[in-house]
Design a protein around this motif. Sequence first.
Motif, PDB file in Angstrom:
ATOM      1  N   ARG A 100      -0.544  -4.820   3.165  1.00 56.01           N
ATOM      2  CA  ARG A 100      -1.879  -5.287   3.559  1.00 56.01           C
ATOM      3  C   ARG A 100      -1.975  -6.782   3.315  1.00 56.01           C
ATOM      4  O   ARG A 100      -1.630  -7.281   2.239  1.00 56.01           O
ATOM      5  CB  ARG A 100      -2.947  -4.574   2.744  1.00 56.01           C
ATOM      6  CG  ARG A 100      -4.345  -5.178   2.930  1.00 56.01           C
ATOM      7  CD  ARG A 100      -5.386  -4.428   2.144  1.00 56.01           C
ATOM      8  NE  ARG A 100      -5.622  -3.152   2.818  1.00 56.01           N
ATOM      9  CZ  ARG A 100      -6.253  -2.124   2.270  1.00 56.01           C
ATOM     10  NH1 ARG A 100      -6.699  -2.201   1.031  1.00 56.01           N
ATOM     11  NH2 ARG A 100      -6.436  -1.024   2.961  1.00 56.01           N
TER      12      ARG A 100
ATOM     13  N   ASP B 250      -3.744  -4.047   7.760  1.00 59.47           N
ATOM     14  CA  ASP B 250      -2.761  -3.097   7.252  1.00 59.47           C
ATOM     15  C   ASP B 250      -1.642  -2.928   8.271  1.00 59.47           C
ATOM     16  O   ASP B 250      -1.907  -2.828   9.472  1.00 59.47           O
ATOM     17  CB  ASP B 250      -3.417  -1.745   6.968  1.00 59.47           C
ATOM     18  CG  ASP B 250      -4.356  -1.814   5.786  1.00 59.47           C
ATOM     19  OD1 ASP B 250      -3.870  -2.064   4.672  1.00 59.47           O
ATOM     20  OD2 ASP B 250      -5.579  -1.631   5.972  1.00 59.47           O
TER      21      ASP B 250
ATOM     22  N   LEU C 135      -9.154  -7.084   6.433  1.00 57.83           N
ATOM     23  CA  LEU C 135      -7.919  -6.449   5.967  1.00 57.83           C
ATOM     24  C   LEU C 135      -7.038  -6.121   7.152  1.00 57.83           C
ATOM     25  O   LEU C 135      -7.499  -5.537   8.134  1.00 57.83           O
ATOM     26  CB  LEU C 135      -8.246  -5.157   5.205  1.00 57.83           C
ATOM     27  CG  LEU C 135      -9.271  -5.289   4.084  1.00 57.83           C
ATOM     28  CD1 LEU C 135      -9.564  -3.924   3.474  1.00 57.83           C
ATOM     29  CD2 LEU C 135      -8.813  -6.277   3.025  1.00 57.83           C
TER      30      LEU C 135
ATOM     31  N   THR D 135       0.855  -1.175   0.000  1.00 56.56           N
ATOM     32  CA  THR D 135       0.000   0.000   0.000  1.00 56.56           C
ATOM     33  C   THR D 135       0.896   1.232   0.000  1.00 56.56           C
ATOM     34  O   THR D 135       2.116   1.114   0.155  1.00 56.56           O
ATOM     35  CB  THR D 135      -0.918   0.011   1.236  1.00 56.56           C
ATOM     36  OG1 THR D 135      -0.102   0.090   2.410  1.00 56.56           O
ATOM     37  CG2 THR D 135      -1.785  -1.237   1.298  1.00 56.56           C
TER      38      THR D 135
END
Length: 113
Positions: free
Chosen positions: A40, A81, A79, A35
Amino acid sequence: MDIFCDIGGAPDSLRERLDEYRRIFEHALAGRERTGGGIRFRFRARPGVEAWVRDLAARERACCAFFAFEVTAQGDEVLWDASVPDDAAARAMLEAFYALPETGHLDPQGLLT
């Protein structure tokens, strides 16, 4: 901020943690990507996966305080991150974390204590 990981006070060993990553990757990893600010992991939102990812993220943050983690549910995915400060050692750990599904290990430069 110091860039090192201290799993010494964790309720699990490094080997146990790596085995847990292997299990969750086999069970639910849908993909991974870089990202703008980090990386991620995308997991299939199967029953219990979001809680599992949140628990792993909290344990990682406790031993590697320089990581910033955010876990969100989005549609049929969870997700995860991850980002780090602009520091060579921190970026090396982020790269090791990104490669974890392939390598099965995390310590690129002896940063784990």
